[in-house]
Structures are given as C-alpha cells and as structure tokens.
Design a protein around this motif. Structure first.
Motif: not given
Ligand SMILES: Nc1ncnc2c1ncn2[C@@H]1O[C@H](COP(=O)(O)OP(=O)(O)OP(=O)(O)O)[C@@H](O)[C@H]1O
Ligand SMILES: [Mg+2]
Length: 1076
Positions: A322-324, A327, A348, A350-351, A353-354, A451
C-alpha cells in the motif's frame, strides 16, 4: 467531437445494425467450447447484458492470440470481420482491443466502475461505453472467469448459435421480431444507400493509402518480440489454437489490417454492403476519436488512473502493498492532476521514488508519451534500469539506459511503444539536445529529476540547469517533477521551474541521531540550546591495547548491532576505511567467523575469481568476520559483490566513504560517522543528512540510529552542522569561470534556439541563475554576463556574428563550435583537442592502438596521476619502434623519459601535460592488451579503482571525441577508428563477454560466470529460466536473476524494435513519389 447525445445515438444505432448483421452472418468462435445457455430474446439484449470482455490475457490463457480470434472470425466469412468491426460488439471490442493491445491488462481483476468514486475522465471513459455496459459494470472485471462458461466468446458463440438457428430454421421474420426489440432496428433495416459522410470518406482514404504501400507486406513495426516463437498457425484452421507464428501483431495492427482488408474487398461486395461498411467505418473513426479523448485525459484505471495491474506489479516486484498516506496525497494533488510542474521534498527514505515511478507509468501508458528520468550517478541509473525493466516488459514500454557510453543520440524513434529514458545528468543533457535538434522534444511528456538539489553541485549542477532551462523554454507541454531532500531555499527552485511544492516530514522508520563524546552518547536535539541531551554511557570493556587501537570505541558501538543487524561506518578517507576494517576484525570475537560461514567462503571465492585469481589482502582478512570496506578503490565487480553480500546479510558491516551515501541504496540499522570530515573538509549539512539518512531499513527495522563521533575540538562546529537550517542550493552556471554559462549559450546558438543576443537574454531569464542573480553575481548583471560570454565564445572561434537583411546581428555557430557542443567537449580544451587531432592525422599510427588511445585519454585526468619514471621508462622501452616514434612525435622523446628514470636533470623543455597524458595512455594501452585490471594496476603501481575510473573516463571521452570528429569533415578518418576503440574501452573484456555485459549491471565477473554456464548471447539470457540461473550461477540471488532476465529481455526487445523500425522506414512508400 461528438456530444454525449450523439454518442448515444451512434452507439445505439450501431448496436442495432450489428445485432442484425450478426444474426445473418453468424459469429463463431472455436476458441471456447460452446456452452448450453438460456436463450436470449434478442442479440441486442444478450450483448447489453455482457459482463465479460475478451482481452489479450484471456486469449493468452486459452493459448491463442486475441488477434487470431479476430482473424479467425474474419476467416469464417468475409462479413464476420465487419460484424466484429462494427456495431456494439465492435465498440466493446474496440475498447477491448485498444486496451488489450498491450499486455498490461493481464490479471487486471478490477477496473472502472461508475459506482465507485472515479475521476471525471474515468467517468467520461465509461460514458462512451455505458450504453453497452451496465452501470456498475467493471470494465476490467471477470478476467478470472474466462475459463468458466461465462466467457465472452462462449456467450457470443451461444448468441451466434441461436441466431444461426433462428436464421437457418425459421423464417427470417422470427429474427426480425427479435431484432425489432432493439430501439432503432427499423432505422437501419430501412436505410437505403446514401452518399458517404465526409468523415468516412476521409477515413477510407486514410486507410486505403497505407494498404497500397509496399511496406504492407513487411513485418509490422509494432511486432513485439516473441521469446519462444511457436509453430505456424493456419488462421483458417479454426481447430488449431496455438500461439501465433514468430511474431504477434498488436491489436492496433489487427484493427488496421481488418480495416485495410475491408477496404480491399470493398469492390467485390454489393453496394448495400459497401454502405454498411461505410457506416462501420464512420463508427470506427468515431470510436477511435472517443478512445483518443479518453487516453488524452490520462486515465486507464482505478490505481491513480492506472490499471490495477500496476498496483499488483508494485506489490509483486517491490513488495509494496500500500502507498504511504503522503504518497497518496501527493499523487492526488491538483498540480499532478493538472500536469503542472512540482517539486516534492521529503527526508531520506521517505519513499519519493515510488511517486515518481507512478507518474512515469501514467505518462507512458495513459498519455502515450515518453518520459525522462534523470539520476545523479551511473550506479543509480543501472539500478533503476534493472528495477524498471520488469515493469517495462509487463506494461509494454521500453526502458533505455543512458549512462557511461550507453545511449543513442538522437534516440531511436519508436512508433509503437513509448520509452522511458533513464539517464545520468550528463547524458540527459545530450539527449535533450539531440531531441531539440530533431524537433522531437515534445515527445517527452514528463521529466523527473531525482536529487534536484544536485543543481547546486558544481559543473554537474550547471549541466542540470542547462538541461532544465532548455526544456522549460522549448516545450510547454513537458511536465517537470523534481524530488529532493528538504532544502533551505526551495522557493528559488520553484521560481526556476515554475513549480509548486509539496513537503512532508514523513519517514517510515524513525531516525534517532546521536553524537558520541568520550564515553557518553548524547541525543541530538536542535530545540535544546546545547543541541544535545545526554542519553547513556557507552558500555564496553577494553584492554589497554585495545583502548590504544580503538580510542573512539568503534568496536563497542559496532558490536552492539552486528552480526544480527547491519552497520555502516563512514570514514574520511579511503585509507581510513581499509585500516578501520582491518582493525575491527583484529579484536572481534572468533564467534563472528561462524556466522554465515559458508556464504562468506563463497563470497571470497567470487572475489578471487573476479580478480582472475587475485584477492585483496584486506578483504581476505575482514570478510570471514563479516566485514568489508567499500570505496572507489575497489573494482566495480568487487564493489558489486560486496554490496550484494551486505544487502543479503552475509556481511554485516561496511566501512565506507561518503560516496556510498549518495550512490547506492544500502541502508543500515546503525550508521556511525567516524569523524565529521570528508577528507580534510568539515562535513556539509547535506552530506551529513545523506549519510545518517541510510539508517533504518523500511520494513526491517523498527528504528534507525546514527552516531557521530566527536572530538572536543569539533564540538562547536558540529553543533552548527547538526542544528543549522537546511543548506541552500545555488546556480552553478558561473562555477569554474562561468564554463556552464558559456556552454549553455554555445548550445543555444548551435541548436538555433536563439539566434540574437536578445533571444539569448530572453532565455537567460528562465534560468536559476536569473532567479538568484543578486546572490550569485552581486557585481555583474545577468545581461553583462551574457554579453561577456558571447564575446568569449567569439574570441574562441566557437561562434560568429553576421548581419541579416534587416541589419540585425545574427549569432551563428562555427564548425568548431558545433563539434564542441555536439561532443559535449569542455570549452577549456576544445581547441587543444582540435590541434591534437589535426596533428594526429599527419602521422597516425595504425598498426597499434596506442596513438588512438592517446588521443582519447581524458585531459581532466592528467593531473590526477604523477608518472613513476622507472615504470614509464620500462613501459617505453617495451614499445615497438613505431610506437616509440609516435611517442616522440607527440612530444615525449625516449631520452627524456630515460633521464628522468635515471634521476638526471633534463634541460630539454617538454609539455608536462603531454608527458603525463602519454603515461595514462600507456596504462590504458596495457589494459586493452591485458584486459586484467589487477595486473595493470600492479604494473603501474596504481589502485585498481583508479585504473578502472581511468578506463571508464576514457571510454566516455572517446565517445565525445567521436561525436566531435563527426562534425568536422577533415576528421572523417577518425569515425570508424574511434567507434571501434570506444567499444573496446567500454567493455575491455574478452570479446565473447561483450553481449552479456551490455545487459545493465552485468559486470565482467558475472558475465564470465554466465558464459561458462552456457549463457552466451543476449537471447540466452532473455530466455533463461530464473530457477536454473539461480541454481547454476554461484551467489546469484533470485531477485538478481529475475532482474538480469528482465533487463536482457528489455534490451533484446529494444534491439528488435529498432531493427523493425529500420525495416519499416526502408520499405515505406515515399510520400513525394512522382506519379502521373
Ligand atoms: N508505500 C511504501 N510502503 C513500503 N515501502 C515503501 C513504500 N514506498 C517506498 N518504500 C520503500 O522505502 C525505501 C526508500 O524509498 P526511496 O528510495 O524512494 O526513498 P527516498 O525518499 O527516495 O530517499 P532518498 O532521499 O534516500 O533517496 C525503498 O526501499 C522503497 O521500496
Ligand atoms: Mg531517492
């Protein structure tokens, strides 16, 4: 466009006509056995009750192609296709066909429903089909029941059976009675031949044109590559339900084929039939428009406008269920819905990328546009290519890698698939330039920059700023999304990108930040005046020897978490990393050796074979304890093996430099910063945040913690570091003497984006530099800077100024200027490169690679290495006479090297840059001959990491020089030579491994393993069975096996599609072919 009422009329009319027609012609499917079903009062009723749609997946489930079904229907009777291609069934089919033409709807089990809250676009999408679907019909539902007797084809078959019976056995009136139930049956029955509507005439014209084209007989460019071509199937043989031979056509192509066949057979059928066809064509054209309006609105399903399959894939491939909340909120923002530019900032992990990936999928699938994802490091690009290839295969888009020397300019035109370009900052810039040059920038619907704060990172920041400024100026329809950790001046970036901002402090795993001073651990608390609050005393029992060796108690801190949990220790220098890893394992309990002993032994074996028998003595000592160091001195193969072992828990501790924090995703339970320094510089807040941000693994740890070790002298400075506001990000166009600004203006003129000084100035207003003019350049205005830069470019003979008929000054690029920006050659040495290449032509040595290698040895690496004169001399004397002569010609006589080696003074003046460059060229030359990093780095007494960096820089510079020479006629001879050289430098392995190493992330060691296990080509890898791969390749995890296969499939598909496009282009009938 049609109004909803018109739509209703047309659909209903079509409904009636098709019902009637079907009842006469009989639609038969031999795909699903006919089932006895209750009788229907009329075909219309039956169809209106349909809750099943026959999709690509259903067809696949039954071992047939959906296209084959259509073809079979066609084969049944020349009229069937018209039945299929018209009326209500057709509308439904049309939607099915269009949706099903990509395999993305596999296993979609829920879809659009008017009853559920859907966006207006979804509703509109359903609106156009709601006349044939019940209100609560789920457009994608019912997939699972295809094997049951409710399959659409089964129902159709029943209908057909009944109508046939009705037709065969009864008087036609019986049928007519049934049909009269339908609302507008009479209209059609009584319709007499009339003139064709103009829309239909146009449509017919459009479809008959390509029909005559000689390319028609050629395989369609839309043909996706079929991994296991099955035996040929005779479409007329309806009892054979085998996969289509060799290639499968997309549904769109089938539709086209049906249309073209219809057109072709038109003359053989009656006028009445022609009329009906005409109506059908009009309907078809209308439905296509309706389809387009749906997709252009950008919604395909219930998962943020995407089909549920995407959600399933995210779960299957990423394990995310599920999405946060943030998100979900972010994806529902108005700015996203309305495609406005957006910057979203979160801590960092925070997720972020998704969210970007979901937006990319929407762009590719719903808007059918290409997308560009810009990442800061090659390693990240490769990781993403591997990760998203599986999505590409499932959802039918291409993933194209632009990193290092990979990537074509301009990118291959894809007519039938959309591409996701994953690029480094540098390659992204070249890609955008090539698209602008070819007037294709509008194909990029979405640009995502990960980034985004990299804008403030020296020359790379300048390149990113140039790229974004050009996109913003040139394409109004391209949406720009930037992701970033929290920034101090996001408003500036917003003004630059004309973007909105979304911020959230969410972090899935709580991060606790600590500092350690002497024996005490303090929690970082910016709200406190002292910045830290006491947390606990460190518990350790050290012998005096140990206390001396480890005064910072790193062993005590690490052993609180390892080996069960993971730990990263950031060190200031590479040497620190190696020493610290060695020191820790000296004092570790022998019990550590027993933890995952077998896996560690395998890892050591792997490392040894990756080094062709050589093994790093430090790693040999530390790995049995589950420790390793990680920095750029390791080869890529070693780094990858270490990373994989750490990710899988075989290694529990890595000592590393700051590059690990930004380059790869390796989280840890505990992060220790051995000191607040990177080399001799005090940490920046962004660097600190990146490092501590690695702590806490989502889904594994309940929390993460970071510990910064402080000495008394650093406490005050560290308080600033820990408690100061976030850093600001500034434009770097003026970095390093304004090189960025010069490059930007040069490319603007080269690409003809701007031809006058005023236009240049106009574009400059859209840069980050313009937003931050007062802070970045308080003394000189942007206008002055622009004019100065134009003068400099003129002086360097990169541009020239001429006058047009109105006496206005026109800026034009010179040949040298064009070569420079095309090759992305640094302006500070473009003239030197030109001179060297010209001189090289005077006596180019062709019986050895040395001369060419020298010409592509990167100028910017020359100062990173001082020659060892003895080694230089030894290598020099090993050269052939011709090679020595060439060395003398470029400016390095043997006598000079000999005197240096003998420690004698040299009176003769030589160019140090040339001497050092030749030394590096000798390293590369050696490498090309040996293809063994270890031997070469030992021979030259350089670290293997440096040698590898030199190699990859040389291959990148080689491709720059190649593009440079391509623009200058006098350098024609270099083209073929440099293409081959660049290829060799890129891989620098035995030739047979190259096809395997083209797969993203397959490095030499893995390629060797695969090759010796029998996977010798890309096709072998693409068709490999993951289980077999895992069992036969040592140390290969299941996830990696799947990723390798997916990346190989993607690459193979790309290559096949590119060839297909080429074939289509070759066979295309020229539009301007002279005729009478
Ligand atoms: N909704 C979600 N539920 C569970 N895990 C998630 C979810 N969204 C992302 N993740 C996981 O969280 C981890 C960190 O996500 P991500 O790499 O996107 O972070 P980021 O915000 O880009 O951080 P950074 O600034 O370090 O790059 C990844 O392993 C990703 O698969
Ligand atoms: Mg990220």
């Amino acid at each position: 466009m049609y109004t909803d009422n018109q739509l209703h009329d047309i659909v209903v009319k079509r409904n009636t006509s098709s019902s009637r027609k079907r009842s006469r012609d009989g639609v038969r499917s031999h795909v699903t056995p006919a089932k006895k079903r209750s009788s229907f009062t009329s075909t219309t009723t039956c169809l209106a009750d349909k809750e099943q749609i026959y999709t690509q997946d259903m067809a696949e489930n039954e071992g047939v192609e959906l296209g084959d079904v259509v073809a079979q229907w066609e084969a049944m009777s020349p009229h069937n296709k018209k039945v299929v291609g018209s009326g209500l069934v057709w509308v439904r089919w049309h939607f099915c066909l269009e949706f099903a033409c990509s395999p993305m709807f596999a296993r979609v089990s829920s879809g659009l429903s008017l009853g559920s809250p859907v966006s207006p676009t979804v509703q509109r999408g359903v609106l156009s089909v709601k006349w044939c679907c019940s209100d609560n019909e789920d457009l994608f539902e019912g997939y699972d029941s295809i094997v049951a007797d409710s399959s659409f084809l089964a129902k159709l078959e029943d209908v057909e059976l009944q109508t046939r019976q009705c037709y065969d056995q009864q008087t036609p009136n019986a049928c007519a009675d049934d049909l009269s139930d339908s609302m507008l049956a009479e209209d059609f029955r009584d319709s007499s031949p009339r003139a064709l509507p103009s829309s239909q005439l146009e449509f017919q014209k459009a479809i008959t044109m390509p029909h005559k084209s000689p390319s028609r007989g050629a395989p369609s460019s839309s043909t996706p590559y079929l991994m296991n071509p099955g035996p040929a199937v005779n479409h007329a043989d309806l009892s054979v339900h085998k996969p289509h031979p060799k290639a499968r056509r997309s549904m769109k192509d089938h539709l086209k084929k049906v249309l073209m066949d219809n057109a072709a057979t038109a003359s053989t059928v009656s006028k009445m039939v022609q009329q009906k066809e005409a109506v059908m064509n009009e309907e078809m054209s209308f439905a296509m428009q309706a389809m387009e309006s749906i997709t252009s609105e950008g919604d395909l399903g219930p998962f943020f406008g995407l089909p549920s399959k995407v959600k399933d894939l995210i779960f299957r491939l990423k394990g995310i269920q599920d999405l946060y909340e943030w998100q979900k909120t972010c994806l529902s923002l108005d700015s996203i819905q309305q495609r406005r530019n957006l910057i979203y900032s979160l801590p960092t992990s925070g997720g972020k990328t998704l969210v970007a990936e979901i937006l990319i999928f929407k762009e590719l699938l719903c808007r059918k546009k290409d997308a560009l994802l810009i990442l800061p490091y090659i390693s990240l690009v490769q990781e993403k290519v591997r990760g998203l290839s599986s999505f590409g295969i499932e959802l039918d888009f291409l993933v194209e890698e632009y990193a290092g020397s990979k990537g074509k300019f301009p990118p291959v035109k894809r007519r039938n698939k959309n591409s996701l370009y994953i690029t480094t900052i540098e390659k992204g810039h070249s890609l955008v330039n090539s698209l602008i040059e070819n007037d294709r920038l509008d194909n990029i619907g979405l640009v995502v920059v990960d980034e985004l704060h990299m804008l403030g990172d020296g020359s790379r920041g300048a390149i990113l700023e140039m790229t974004l400024s050009k996109i913003l100026y040139m394409s109004k329809s391209t949406q720009v999304i930037g992701m970033s950790a929290t920034l101090g001046n996001v408003k500036d970036l917003q003004s630059f990108l004309r973007a909105e901002n979304y911020t959230n402090n969410f972090r899935p795993v709580e991060l606790k930040e600590y500092v350690k001073i002497k024996d005490s651990i303090y929690e970082v608390d910016p709200k406190e005046e002292a910045c830290f609050t006491f947390s606990r005393l460190l518990n350790f029992k050290y012998s005096s020897g140990m206390q001396k060796m480890d005064p910072d108690h790193i062993i005590a801190l690490a052993t609180e978490v390892i080996p069960q949990q993971s730990c990263l220790i950031f060190c200031a220098t590479k040497k620190n990393c190696e020493n610290l890893a060695g020191m820790i394992c000296k004092y570790l309990n022998k019990e550590f050796i027993k933890h995952k002993e077998a896996e560690k032994a395998t890892l050591l074996g792997e490392l040894k074979s990756s080094g062709n028998g050589s093994l790093c003595p430090v790693l040999q000592k530390t790995i049995p304890f589950g420790l390793a160091y990680h920095h750029s001195g390791l080869t890529s193969d070693e780094r990858k093996l270490v990373e994989e072992a750490y990710s899988s828990g075989v290694l529990s501790l890595l000592t590393c430099t700051s590059t690990l924090a930004a380059g790869i995703n390796l989280p840890a339970r505990r992060v220790i910063l051995r000191s607040p320094y990177v080399a001799a510089d005090f940490l920046k807040r962004s660097q600190y945040k990146q490092m501590v941000g690695r702590a806490g693994r989502a889904g594994i740890d309940a929390m993460g913690e970071s510990i910064l070790i402080l000495q008394d002298k650093d406490i005050n400075t560290a308080k600033n570091l820990l408690c100061a506001p976030m850093e600001k990000c500034y434009s770097n166009l003026l970095h390093d003497g304004g090189r960025g600004l010069l490059s930007l203006i040069l490319s603007l003129i080269g690409l003809k984006i701007t031809t006058t000084v005023e236009q240049v100035k106009d574009l400059m207003k859209g840069t980050l530099l313009s937003v931050q003019e007062a802070q970045v350049s308080p003394e000189k205005s942007l206008w002055d800077l622009t004019v100065e830069s134009i003068q400099t470019l003129k002086q360097k003979n990169l541009i020239e100024v001429s006058s047009d008929e109105n006496n206005q000054n026109i800026l034009q690029i010179t040949r040298l200027g064009r070569a420079t920006y095309k090759g992305s050659v640094d302006l500070s040495y473009c003239d030197v490169l030109y001179r060297d290449l010209s001189k090289g032509l005077e006596g180019l040595l062709l019986n050895s690679f040395l001369h060419l290698v020298y010409l592509v040895t990167p100028y910017d690496m020359v100062h990173q290495c001082k020659p060892d004169w003895m080694i230089y001399f030894r290598q020099f004397t090993n050269l052939s006479a011709a090679e020595q002569k060439m060395a003398t010609t470029v400016g390095v006589p043997e006598s000079f090297v000999a005197r240096k080696a003998a420690g004698q003074s040299v009176r003769k003046s030589v160019d140090v840059v040339v001497v050092n460059r030749l030394y590096l060229a000798l390293v590369l030359f050696s490498l090309l001959k040996e293809t063994n990093l270890w031997i070469v780095s030992e021979r030259f007494q350089l670290t293997r990491g440096f040698v590898q960096t030199l190699l990859s820089s040389a291959s990148a510079f080689g491709s720059s020089v190649l593009h440079f020479t391509e623009e200058l006629e006098e350098f024609w001879a270099y083209k073929a030579l440099l293409s081959e050289l660049t290829r060799r430098l890129t891989y620098c392995v035995q030739a047979e491994l190259i096809p395997l190493m083209e797969v993203s992330g397959v490095l030499e060691h893995r390629a060797k393993q695969l090759y010796s296990a029998g996977y010798k080509t890309l096709a072998h890898l693409a068709n490999a069975d993951p289980q077999t791969l895992v069992q036969t390749i040592e140390n290969l995890f299941k996830k990696q096996a799947y990723q390798i296969i997916a990346s190989a499939k993607m690459l193979l598909t790309e290559k096949a599609e590119a060839l297909q496009e080429e074939v289509d282009d070759l066979l295309m009938l020229p539009l301007d072919l002279p005729s009478l």
